[in-house]
Structure formats: structure tokens, C-alpha cells
Design a protein around this motif. Structure first.
Motif, PDB file in Angstrom:
ATOM      1  N   LYS A 151     -29.372   1.875  59.108  1.00 34.11           N
ATOM      2  CA  LYS A 151     -29.525   3.305  59.401  1.00 34.11           C
ATOM      3  C   LYS A 151     -29.439   3.549  60.912  1.00 34.11           C
ATOM      4  N   GLU A 152     -30.094   2.684  61.691  1.00 40.02           N
ATOM      5  CA  GLU A 152     -30.039   2.831  63.152  1.00 40.02           C
ATOM      6  C   GLU A 152     -28.609   2.652  63.657  1.00 40.02           C
ATOM      7  N   ARG A 153     -27.932   1.668  63.096  1.00 38.08           N
ATOM      8  CA  ARG A 153     -26.536   1.425  63.488  1.00 38.08           C
ATOM      9  C   ARG A 153     -25.665   2.625  63.139  1.00 38.08           C
ATOM     10  N   GLN A 154     -25.861   3.192  61.937  1.00 41.18           N
ATOM     11  CA  GLN A 154     -25.112   4.373  61.523  1.00 41.18           C
ATOM     12  C   GLN A 154     -25.397   5.538  62.475  1.00 41.18           C
ATOM     13  N   LYS A 155     -26.676   5.721  62.802  1.00 40.08           N
ATOM     14  CA  LYS A 155     -27.071   6.789  63.721  1.00 40.08           C
ATOM     15  C   LYS A 155     -26.426   6.576  65.096  1.00 40.08           C
ATOM     16  N   LYS A 156     -26.426   5.338  65.584  1.00 42.28           N
ATOM     17  CA  LYS A 156     -25.831   5.008  66.890  1.00 42.28           C
ATOM     18  C   LYS A 156     -24.327   5.267  66.861  1.00 42.28           C
ATOM     19  N   ILE A 157     -23.667   4.899  65.765  1.00 38.59           N
ATOM     20  CA  ILE A 157     -22.222   5.136  65.635  1.00 38.59           C
ATOM     21  C   ILE A 157     -21.924   6.630  65.667  1.00 38.59           C
ATOM     22  N   GLU A 158     -22.748   7.416  64.937  1.00 35.55           N
ATOM     23  CA  GLU A 158     -22.558   8.864  64.923  1.00 35.55           C
ATOM     24  C   GLU A 158     -22.769   9.453  66.313  1.00 35.55           C
ATOM     25  N   GLU A 159     -23.821   8.964  67.015  1.00 34.76           N
ATOM     26  CA  GLU A 159     -24.073   9.438  68.379  1.00 34.76           C
ATOM     27  C   GLU A 159     -22.922   9.066  69.302  1.00 34.76           C
ATOM     28  N   ASP A 160     -22.406   7.837  69.146  1.00 34.77           N
ATOM     29  CA  ASP A 160     -21.270   7.405  69.964  1.00 34.77           C
ATOM     30  C   ASP A 160     -20.034   8.253  69.675  1.00 34.77           C
ATOM     31  N   LEU A 161     -19.834   8.590  68.390  1.00 34.76           N
ATOM     32  CA  LEU A 161     -18.699   9.447  68.041  1.00 34.76           C
ATOM     33  C   LEU A 161     -18.852  10.834  68.666  1.00 34.76           C
ATOM     34  N   ILE A 162     -20.079  11.359  68.592  1.00 36.41           N
ATOM     35  CA  ILE A 162     -20.338  12.674  69.201  1.00 36.41           C
ATOM     36  C   ILE A 162     -20.131  12.586  70.717  1.00 36.41           C
ATOM     37  N   GLY A 163     -20.660  11.501  71.322  1.00 38.68           N
ATOM     38  CA  GLY A 163     -20.473  11.300  72.765  1.00 38.68           C
ATOM     39  C   GLY A 163     -19.007  11.157  73.137  1.00 38.68           C
ATOM     40  N   ALA A 164     -18.264  10.437  72.303  1.00 38.43           N
ATOM     41  CA  ALA A 164     -16.836  10.266  72.559  1.00 38.43           C
ATOM     42  C   ALA A 164     -16.110  11.602  72.459  1.00 38.43           C
ATOM     43  N   GLU A 165     -16.497  12.414  71.476  1.00 39.74           N
ATOM     44  CA  GLU A 165     -15.884  13.738  71.316  1.00 39.74           C
ATOM     45  C   GLU A 165     -16.201  14.609  72.534  1.00 39.74           C
ATOM     46  N   GLU A 166     -17.469  14.545  72.976  1.00 39.35           N
ATOM     47  CA  GLU A 166     -17.856  15.314  74.161  1.00 39.35           C
ATOM     48  C   GLU A 166     -17.125  14.808  75.399  1.00 39.35           C
ATOM     49  N   ALA A 167     -16.999  13.480  75.520  1.00 36.03           N
ATOM     50  CA  ALA A 167     -16.272  12.901  76.656  1.00 36.03           C
ATOM     51  C   ALA A 167     -14.801  13.321  76.620  1.00 36.03           C
ATOM     52  N   LYS A 175     -13.642  16.100  75.250  1.00 30.14           N
ATOM     53  CA  LYS A 175     -13.602  17.516  75.652  1.00 30.14           C
ATOM     54  C   LYS A 175     -13.780  17.634  77.164  1.00 30.14           C
ATOM     55  N   SER A 176     -14.712  16.860  77.706  1.00 31.32           N
ATOM     56  CA  SER A 176     -14.957  16.879  79.144  1.00 31.32           C
ATOM     57  C   SER A 176     -13.720  16.422  79.908  1.00 31.32           C
ATOM     58  N   ALA A 177     -13.079  15.375  79.414  1.00 30.07           N
ATOM     59  CA  ALA A 177     -11.861  14.869  80.057  1.00 30.07           C
ATOM     60  C   ALA A 177     -10.755  15.913  79.980  1.00 30.07           C
ATOM     61  N   ALA A 178     -10.632  16.576  78.829  1.00 29.89           N
ATOM     62  CA  ALA A 178      -9.612  17.610  78.683  1.00 29.89           C
ATOM     63  C   ALA A 178      -9.885  18.754  79.658  1.00 29.89           C
ATOM     64  N   GLU A 179     -11.147  19.129  79.807  1.00 32.71           N
ATOM     65  CA  GLU A 179     -11.532  20.187  80.741  1.00 32.71           C
ATOM     66  C   GLU A 179     -11.234  19.754  82.183  1.00 32.71           C
ATOM     67  N   LEU A 180     -11.538  18.500  82.490  1.00 26.69           N
ATOM     68  CA  LEU A 180     -11.269  17.971  83.821  1.00 26.69           C
ATOM     69  C   LEU A 180      -9.772  17.962  84.106  1.00 26.69           C
ATOM     70  N   VAL A 181      -8.975  17.576  83.110  1.00 25.51           N
ATOM     71  CA  VAL A 181      -7.517  17.581  83.263  1.00 25.51           C
ATOM     72  C   VAL A 181      -7.041  19.005  83.520  1.00 25.51           C
ATOM     73  N   ARG A 182      -7.588  19.952  82.771  1.00 25.99           N
ATOM     74  CA  ARG A 182      -7.202  21.352  82.939  1.00 25.99           C
ATOM     75  C   ARG A 182      -7.558  21.836  84.349  1.00 25.99           C
ATOM     76  N   LYS A 183      -8.762  21.481  84.811  1.00 21.66           N
ATOM     77  CA  LYS A 183      -9.174  21.883  86.164  1.00 21.66           C
ATOM     78  C   LYS A 183      -8.267  21.255  87.216  1.00 21.66           C
ATOM     79  N   LYS A 184      -7.937  19.987  87.035  1.00 29.40           N
ATOM     80  CA  LYS A 184      -7.075  19.298  87.999  1.00 29.40           C
ATOM     81  C   LYS A 184      -5.671  19.900  87.998  1.00 29.40           C
ATOM     82  N   GLU A 185      -5.193  20.300  86.813  1.00 31.95           N
ATOM     83  CA  GLU A 185      -3.887  20.954  86.750  1.00 31.95           C
ATOM     84  C   GLU A 185      -3.918  22.283  87.496  1.00 31.95           C
TER      85      GLU A 185
END
Length: 160
Positions: free
Chosen positions: A35-51, A53-63
């Protein structure tokens, strides 16, 4: 027919006891770990999605920054071009002014030379007239003699 052996009962009881012990000791901890591993994977997926989005926003700002930099570079190029044109116009105006000054000076010098030449011609004419007058007064001539005499003087003067 079917005989039930005590050993079979003991094996079944051992198996049930083993299941109970494994359930108490391992299943709960493995289940908790999963269960902890599943929770960690879900958190990592959410973090990856946020990262992402953040990277896409950063790319947009840099453009946007890049586009602004390009606009600024173009603006600076235009400013430099206008400055160069102003400098060129200034140099052209300065050159035209110098040209007018040189022309005025040259015209002035030519006028002085012309006046000097006129004065020399006047002086030569005065000398010629006085020479002719003195020779005429020294000699009594008629019209025919006058013409011959004047022609001779002019041809002598022309050779000099």
C-alpha cells in the motif's frame, strides 16, 4: 475406503496454523508495504505530472522571453540604423557645407585673379595708348599712315 489418517489432519492443521502465523506476521507487513509503495508511486506520478506542467510553463516563459529578446534586438538594430542614418546625413551636410565654402573661396580667388588680369590689361592699354600717343605726337601722320602705324603696334604687342 477412504481412510483418514491422523497425519493428514496434522498436515492440514499445520497448514492452517502456518496460514494464521503468516497472516499475522507477513501478510499485514507485506500488505502495508505494498500500500505504501502504491501510494508512493501515485505521489510520484502526481509529482511527475506537476513537474511536466511546470516544465511546460517554464518552456512557455522562456519562449516568451526569447521572443521579447528578438524584439529588443530588432528594436536596437532599428535604433542603430536610425543613428547611422543621422550620422550619415550629418556627414553629408557637413561635406556639402565644406563644398560650398570651398566653392566660395575658389570663386573669390577667381574674382581676384580676374580683377588682377583686368588691371594688368588696363595697365597694358594705358601703356599702349601712351606709347601710341607719344609716337603720334612725335610724327605727323595722315589716315593711311595712322592705320599702318596702329597695325604695326598691335602686331608688336601681340607677339609679346
Amino acid at each position: 475406503m477412504i481412510s483418514i489418517d491422523y497425519t493428514l489432519i496434522i498436515v492440514v492443521l499445520n497448514f492452517i496454523l502456518l496460514l494464521i502465523v503468516l497472516n499475522k506476521l507477513l501478510f499485514k507487513s507485506i500488505s502495508k508495504f505494498l500500500k505504501e509503495r502504491q501510494k508512493k508511486i501515485e505521489e510520484d506520478l502526481i509529482g511527475a505530472e506537476e513537474a511536466k506542467k511546470s516544465a511546460a510553463e517554464l518552456v512557455r516563459k522562456k519562449e516568451i522571453e526569447f521572443e521579447e529578446s528578438v524584439k529588443e534586438a530588432r528594436r536596437l538594430k532599428e535604433v542603430a540604423k536610425h543613428e547611422a542614418e543621422k550620422n550619415a546625413d550629418s556627414l553629408i551636410q557637413s561635406a556639402k557645407f565644406k563644398e560650398r565654402e570651398i566653392l566660395k573661396e575658389t570663386e573669390f580667388k577667381l574674382e581676384r585673379e580676374r580683377e588682377k588680369a583686368i588691371e594688368e590689361i588696363k595697365s597694358d592699354i594705358v601703356n599702349l595708348v601712351s606709347s601710341v600717343t607719344s609716337k603720334i605726337l612725335a610724327k605727323d601722320l595722315n589716315n593711311e599712315d595712322d592705320k599702318v602705324f596702329i597695325d604695326q603696334l598691335i602686331s608688336k604687342r601681340g607677339r609679346k
